[in-house]
Design an enzyme around this catalytic site. Structure first.
Site, PDB file in Angstrom:
ATOM      1  N   ARG A 121     100.457  99.064 -25.413  1.00  0.00           N
ATOM      2  CA  ARG A 121     101.460  98.937 -26.491  1.00  0.00           C
ATOM      3  C   ARG A 121     102.745  98.241 -26.027  1.00  0.00           C
ATOM      4  NH1 ARG A 121     100.050 104.458 -27.637  1.00  0.00           N
ATOM      5  NH2 ARG A 121      98.471 104.515 -29.279  1.00  0.00           N
ATOM      6  N   HIS A 249     106.280  69.452 -37.409  1.00  0.00           N
ATOM      7  CA  HIS A 249     105.126  70.332 -37.186  1.00  0.00           C
ATOM      8  C   HIS A 249     104.242  70.512 -38.425  1.00  0.00           C
ATOM      9  CE1 HIS A 249     107.230  71.157 -33.489  1.00  0.00           C
ATOM     10  NE2 HIS A 249     106.323  72.018 -33.082  1.00  0.00           N
ATOM     11  N   HIS A 253     100.899  69.941 -36.921  1.00  0.00           N
ATOM     12  CA  HIS A 253      99.858  70.967 -36.769  1.00  0.00           C
ATOM     13  C   HIS A 253      98.563  70.539 -37.450  1.00  0.00           C
ATOM     14  CE1 HIS A 253     102.740  74.529 -35.838  1.00  0.00           C
ATOM     15  NE2 HIS A 253     102.153  74.094 -34.737  1.00  0.00           N
ATOM     16  N   HIS A 265      99.588  68.912 -28.357  1.00  0.00           N
ATOM     17  CA  HIS A 265     100.601  69.410 -29.290  1.00  0.00           C
ATOM     18  C   HIS A 265     101.783  68.443 -29.430  1.00  0.00           C
ATOM     19  CE1 HIS A 265     102.780  72.402 -31.597  1.00  0.00           C
ATOM     20  NE2 HIS A 265     103.821  72.243 -30.798  1.00  0.00           N
TER      21      HIS A 265
HETATM   22  P1  NAD Z   1      99.408  73.940 -21.037  1.00  0.00           P
HETATM   23  O1  NAD Z   1      99.879  75.300 -20.768  1.00  0.00           O
HETATM   24  O2  NAD Z   1      97.962  73.745 -21.300  1.00  0.00           O
HETATM   25  O3  NAD Z   1      99.875  73.023 -19.837  1.00  0.00           O
HETATM   26  C1  NAD Z   1      99.502  71.674 -19.849  1.00  0.00           C
HETATM   27  C2  NAD Z   1      98.690  71.313 -18.604  1.00  0.00           C
HETATM   28  O4  NAD Z   1      99.589  71.174 -17.514  1.00  0.00           O
HETATM   29  C3  NAD Z   1      97.680  72.359 -18.179  1.00  0.00           C
HETATM   30  O5  NAD Z   1      96.547  71.709 -17.669  1.00  0.00           O
HETATM   31  C4  NAD Z   1      98.396  73.112 -17.059  1.00  0.00           C
HETATM   32  O6  NAD Z   1      97.508  73.697 -16.159  1.00  0.00           O
HETATM   33  C5  NAD Z   1      99.172  72.007 -16.432  1.00  0.00           C
HETATM   34  N1  NAD Z   1     100.405  72.370 -15.749  1.00  0.00           N
HETATM   35  C6  NAD Z   1     101.386  73.195 -16.175  1.00  0.00           C
HETATM   36  N2  NAD Z   1     102.419  73.155 -15.324  1.00  0.00           N
HETATM   37  C7  NAD Z   1     102.083  72.296 -14.338  1.00  0.00           C
HETATM   38  C8  NAD Z   1     102.742  71.811 -13.185  1.00  0.00           C
HETATM   39  N3  NAD Z   1     103.998  72.162 -12.917  1.00  0.00           N
HETATM   40  N4  NAD Z   1     102.091  70.936 -12.388  1.00  0.00           N
HETATM   41  C9  NAD Z   1     100.827  70.523 -12.691  1.00  0.00           C
HETATM   42  N5  NAD Z   1     100.159  70.923 -13.781  1.00  0.00           N
HETATM   43  C10 NAD Z   1     100.786  71.800 -14.599  1.00  0.00           C
HETATM   44  O7  NAD Z   1     100.156  73.289 -22.291  1.00  0.00           O
HETATM   45  P2  NAD Z   1     101.700  73.181 -22.686  1.00  0.00           P
HETATM   46  O8  NAD Z   1     101.852  71.835 -23.261  1.00  0.00           O
HETATM   47  O9  NAD Z   1     102.579  73.627 -21.602  1.00  0.00           O
HETATM   48  O10 NAD Z   1     101.795  74.255 -23.856  1.00  0.00           O
HETATM   49  C11 NAD Z   1     101.053  74.107 -25.037  1.00  0.00           C
HETATM   50  C12 NAD Z   1     100.856  75.471 -25.635  1.00  0.00           C
HETATM   51  O11 NAD Z   1     102.122  75.999 -25.978  1.00  0.00           O
HETATM   52  C13 NAD Z   1     100.036  75.447 -26.914  1.00  0.00           C
HETATM   53  O12 NAD Z   1      99.108  76.494 -26.868  1.00  0.00           O
HETATM   54  C14 NAD Z   1     101.065  75.704 -28.008  1.00  0.00           C
HETATM   55  O13 NAD Z   1     100.527  76.365 -29.128  1.00  0.00           O
HETATM   56  C15 NAD Z   1     102.048  76.569 -27.278  1.00  0.00           C
HETATM   57  N6  NAD Z   1     103.406  76.544 -27.848  1.00  0.00           N
HETATM   58  C16 NAD Z   1     103.995  77.739 -28.070  1.00  0.00           C
HETATM   59  C17 NAD Z   1     105.288  77.776 -28.570  1.00  0.00           C
HETATM   60  C18 NAD Z   1     105.969  79.109 -28.756  1.00  0.00           C
HETATM   61  O14 NAD Z   1     107.069  79.142 -29.340  1.00  0.00           O
HETATM   62  N7  NAD Z   1     105.416  80.188 -28.259  1.00  0.00           N
HETATM   63  C19 NAD Z   1     105.977  76.594 -28.828  1.00  0.00           C
HETATM   64  C20 NAD Z   1     105.331  75.374 -28.585  1.00  0.00           C
HETATM   65  C21 NAD Z   1     104.033  75.367 -28.079  1.00  0.00           C
END
Ligand code: NAD
Ligand code: GLY
Length: 359
Positions: A121, A249, A253, A265
């Site tokens: 929780r 978005h 989206h 994204h």
């Molecule tokens: P991700 O987490 O898949 O990272 C992108 C890629 O980069 C992955 O292959 C990861 O392993 C790699 N990576 C990360 N840091 C690295 C580093 N320092 N060096 C080498 N490789 C690295 O994707 P993202 O673009 O970071 O995030 C996208 C996700 O975030 C989606 O699921 C989206 O829905 C979510 N999101 C959430 C919010 C929120 O408010 N919670 C806002 C925007 C996006």
């Protein structure tokens, strides 16, 4: 090193941004009252790069550390992965007071945050973003979620982290396409709230894309200073303030889903911003010069400005499933100028279809 406060009625926390700050995680977390067990959740790409540095910092501050790895990529952001993490947390005798650290990009932040929100929780958690997108958007504000089929972020919770530690030096290993992805969210933030940040991006985009850490730190800090007060004013998106962060978005989206997530994204948001600017222009809200400036910056960040060949009818249908739909009306965040946005629920579907169909 910069500290930005997110001041909330019950869940205030600090965002730390700087180069080489991972080593300070342990002492900082001890300093805000944590001790005992800590579990790092990370992915298969990030683990070999940064898990040791974070573990050592935590161990040096007296934490006993467990490391849990999941496969890298959006495909792992599921209830099934969450369930496997619950099992592994139980096997590690994690307790309700055990601190979870989300080390990675937005996928890990959303997934580990969701696990922290639901395991026993709710256990405390810390965001340690390593992608630019995670540093400027997903690690801040407590949105946690997993996907179900094609429905992104459909199961989740608002659950705030106890601290955000964004080590800019970790960006050095980030693939260029992921740097572009994160830049899309910074451009979005500047478009909605800040012409000065937009001007800075216009003048420094090639340095940023060339991995100039000082420029990346500055845009991250300015971005986070814009996002923190939005979260403070509308923590759970019950008002209209946080919806502004969804500029780009509504279309974004939908094209992301219809591309079967072949579009990342940030790429989808870039396409969304350009399309939504064209909608705003045709409705007489945004002038052509501003729309062109925006498109130029988006392209300079290595992002696409037009959707690939997609089934437009499917994109239109996907928009109807958007979380911003209110009483059947698809809502758009449109720009009046760079730095000023508003919510429009009077956009005619025919106009959206026309804009998406243009070459
Ligand atoms: P991700 O987490 O898949 O990272 C992108 C890629 O980069 C992955 O292959 C990861 O392993 C790699 N990576 C990360 N840091 C690295 C580093 N320092 N060096 C080498 N490789 C690295 O994707 P993202 O673009 O970071 O995030 C996208 C996700 O975030 C989606 O699921 C989206 O829905 C979510 N999101 C959430 C919010 C929120 O408010 N919670 C806002 C925007 C996006
Ligand atoms: N990424 C949008 C928000 O945090 O509300």
């Amino acid at each position: 090193m910069n500290t930005i406060n997110v001041a909330l009625p019950h869940n205030s926390y600090e965002i730390k941004v700087g180069a080489g700050i991972l080593a300070q995680a342990g002492p900082w977390l001890k300093g805000i009252g944590f001790n005992g067990k800590a579990v790092i959740i990370t992915d298969s790409n990030v683990r070999p790069l940064y898990a040791d540095a974070l573990s050592q910092s935590l161990a040096g501050a007296g934490f006993s550390v467990t490391l849990l790895e999941v496969p890298a990529g959006e495909a792992a952001k599921t209830l099934e992965t969450a369930a496997s993490l619950y099992d592994r947390l139980s096997e590690a005798y994690a307790e309700r007071s055990t601190l979870i650290l989300a080390l990675g990009g937005g996928v890990i932040g959303d997934l580990a945050g969701f696990v922290a929100a639901t395991y026993m929780r709710g256990t405390p958690y810390v965001q340690v973003p390593t992608s630019l997108l995670a540093m400027v958007d997903s690690s801040i504000g407590g949105k946690t979620a997993v996907d179900r089929g094609k429905l992104k972020n459909i199961v989740g919770a608002f659950y705030q982290p106890r601290m955000v530690i964004g080590d800019i030096a970790t960006l050095k290993t980030l693939p260029p396409v992921e740097l572009s992805n994160g830049m899309a969210e910074i451009i979005k933030m500047a478009g909605v709230y800040s012409e000065p940040l937009f001007d800075y991006l216009e003048n420094n985009m090639s340095k940023a894309m060339g991995m100039d850490l000082a420029v990346l730190e500055r845009v991250t800090v300015e971005n986070d200073r814009l996002k923190a007060p939005v979260v403070e004013r509308d923590e759970k998106e019950t008002g209209t303030e946080r919806i502004m962060l969804n500029y780009g978005h509504t279309v974004g989206h939908a094209v992301e889903a219809v591309s079967d997530f072949a579009l990342k994204h940030g790429q989808a948001v870039a396409i969304g911003m350009v399309a939504e600017n064209e909608i705003a222009r045709r409705m007489g809200y945004l002038d052509s010069a501003a729309a062109k400036r925006m498109e130029k910056v988006i392209k300079a960040a290595g992002l696409p400005a037009r959707p690939p060949a997609l089934n437009i009818k499917k994109v239109m249908r996907a928009m109807q499933q958007d979380k911003k739909v209110l009483r059947g009306r698809v809502r758009f965040v449109l720009l009046k100028s760079i730095g000023e946005a508003f919510i429009a629920d009077n956009v005619e579907p025919a106009l959206v279809e026309e804009v998406l169909s243009r070459g």
